[in-house]
Scaffold this motif. Structure first.
Motif, PDB file in Angstrom:
ATOM      1  N   ASN A  68       0.832  -1.208   0.000  1.00 30.25           N
ATOM      2  CA  ASN A  68       0.000   0.000   0.000  1.00 30.25           C
ATOM      3  C   ASN A  68       0.862   1.251   0.000  1.00 30.25           C
ATOM      4  N   PHE A  69       1.973   1.215   0.726  1.00 32.32           N
ATOM      5  CA  PHE A  69       2.912   2.343   0.730  1.00 32.32           C
ATOM      6  C   PHE A  69       3.511   2.545  -0.655  1.00 32.32           C
TER       7      PHE A  69
ATOM      8  N   ARG B  66       4.360  12.178   3.021  1.00 30.53           N
ATOM      9  CA  ARG B  66       2.945  12.037   3.399  1.00 30.53           C
ATOM     10  C   ARG B  66       2.524  10.564   3.413  1.00 30.53           C
ATOM     11  N   ASN B  67       2.916   9.836   2.397  1.00 31.38           N
ATOM     12  CA  ASN B  67       2.586   8.410   2.342  1.00 31.38           C
ATOM     13  C   ASN B  67       3.377   7.604   3.365  1.00 31.38           C
TER      14      ASN B  67
ATOM     15  N   SER C 130       0.464   3.490  -3.337  1.00 29.45           N
ATOM     16  CA  SER C 130      -0.099   4.829  -3.149  1.00 29.45           C
ATOM     17  C   SER C 130       0.914   5.905  -3.502  1.00 29.45           C
ATOM     18  N   THR C 131       2.191   5.672  -3.194  1.00 30.98           N
ATOM     19  CA  THR C 131       3.235   6.644  -3.540  1.00 30.98           C
ATOM     20  C   THR C 131       3.378   6.771  -5.050  1.00 30.98           C
TER      21      THR C 131
ATOM     22  N   GLU D  83       0.200   8.452  -6.583  1.00 36.01           N
ATOM     23  CA  GLU D  83       0.146   9.891  -6.330  1.00 36.01           C
ATOM     24  C   GLU D  83       1.252  10.636  -7.066  1.00 36.01           C
TER      25      GLU D  83
ATOM     26  N   SER E 148       9.111   8.561  -8.107  1.00 39.31           N
ATOM     27  CA  SER E 148       8.156   9.667  -8.017  1.00 39.31           C
ATOM     28  C   SER E 148       8.588  10.839  -8.890  1.00 39.31           C
TER      29      SER E 148
END
Length: 275
Positions: free
Chosen positions: A92-93, A129-130, A96-97, A100, A174
């Motif tokens: 999930n980390f 944030r994540n 979601s990173t 996003e 990212s």
């Protein structure tokens, strides 16, 4: 002469706009962390439990999937439930990173066009944030261990260097995805589809020992998500990640950062015009 040439090369590298931007953002790391905490407070404003709602939903999902798939795969809960919990929390980390990251620069358009802040700061802010949400979800894991009566050992300390390497990889991913998706907005859907594929081909809800040896080599060895996941998950389960896991994860970090810095140096000045 050789020292002079080497010094000139290093000066040229650090004078490049992309590298300078990254270094400036790292110098103001406290600002990125503060903005990340502000984002979480704003997202869960007037909520009693705040980000713990995500923790609760993750815990419920782990319990449901553990009960169903544990029975289907005929895996003992002593092994399967901690494996599932750690895998889902880490995945999930990661997911979601990366997801996003597709809107990192697009979502920060007003700030980018009005304030002279380093662009990489927005990547740091999003990853931080994540990461904070990941720490909230990580509270589930010791509860699972207590439930199945499974202790931690000294090998669990390898969790920290594994998590550090994972974050280093997520930062370049990212940055690179943020640049590409700022130019080509439709790529966000492709990233989402790829994440779904990686979720099913990576041992998260199924254990790798269920695969035949030949199939395991074909699916796991070339899977970067598996190696990045394993260097964090294996220590939590009391195992030591394999040398292949470490080598692949570190190699991905070096190669990925080299590509990201090259792309960032070349297109940094255009990102604001793409928004």
């Amino acid at each position: 002469m050789r020292k002079q040439v080497t010094n000139k090369k290093y000066k040229l590298i650090f004078q490049q706009k992309g590298v300078a931007d990254i270094l400036d953002a790292l110098k103001d790391l406290s600002l990125s962390l503060y903005l990340a905490r502000s984002d979480i407070r704003q997202r869960y404003r007037r909520s009693t439990l705040g980000p713990f709602w995500i923790t609760i939903s993750t815990g419920v999902m782990i319990g449901c999937i553990g009960g169903i798939f544990g029975g289907l795969f005929k895996s003992p809960m002593f092994e399967f439930l901690p494996f599932l919990a750690s895998g889902l929390i880490i995945w999930n980390f990661i997911a979601s990173t990366i997801m996003e990251a597709t809107t990192t620069f697009v979502g920060a358009e007003p700030i980018i066009k009005q304030l002279p802040l380093p662009l990489f700061l927005h990547c740091l802010r999003m990853v931080a944030r994540n990461f904070y949400i990941f720490l909230h979800n990580l509270l589930i894991f010791p509860l699972v261990l207590i439930f199945v009566q499974r202790p931690l050992d000294l090998s669990s300390l390898l969790f920290l260097p594994g998590l550090t390497i994972l974050i280093i990889n997520l930062l370049w991913i990212s940055l690179l995805i943020g640049i590409v998706c700022a130019r080509f907005r439709d790529l966000a859907q492709i990233v989402a589809s790829l994440l779904q594929i990686f979720f099913y081909v990576t041992p998260i809800i199924w254990m790798p020992n269920l695969l035949p040896a030949r199939t395991s080599v074909m699916i796991l060895d070339p899977n970067p998500a598996y190696h990045l996941l394993e260097i964090v998950r294996a220590p939590l389960l009391g195992h030591i990640p394999s040398l292949t896991n470490w080598i692949v994860s570190i190699t991905i970090a070096f190669v990925g950062w080299a590509i990201s810095i090259f792309v960032f140096n070349k297109f940094r000045g255009r990102i604001a015009y793409w928004l």
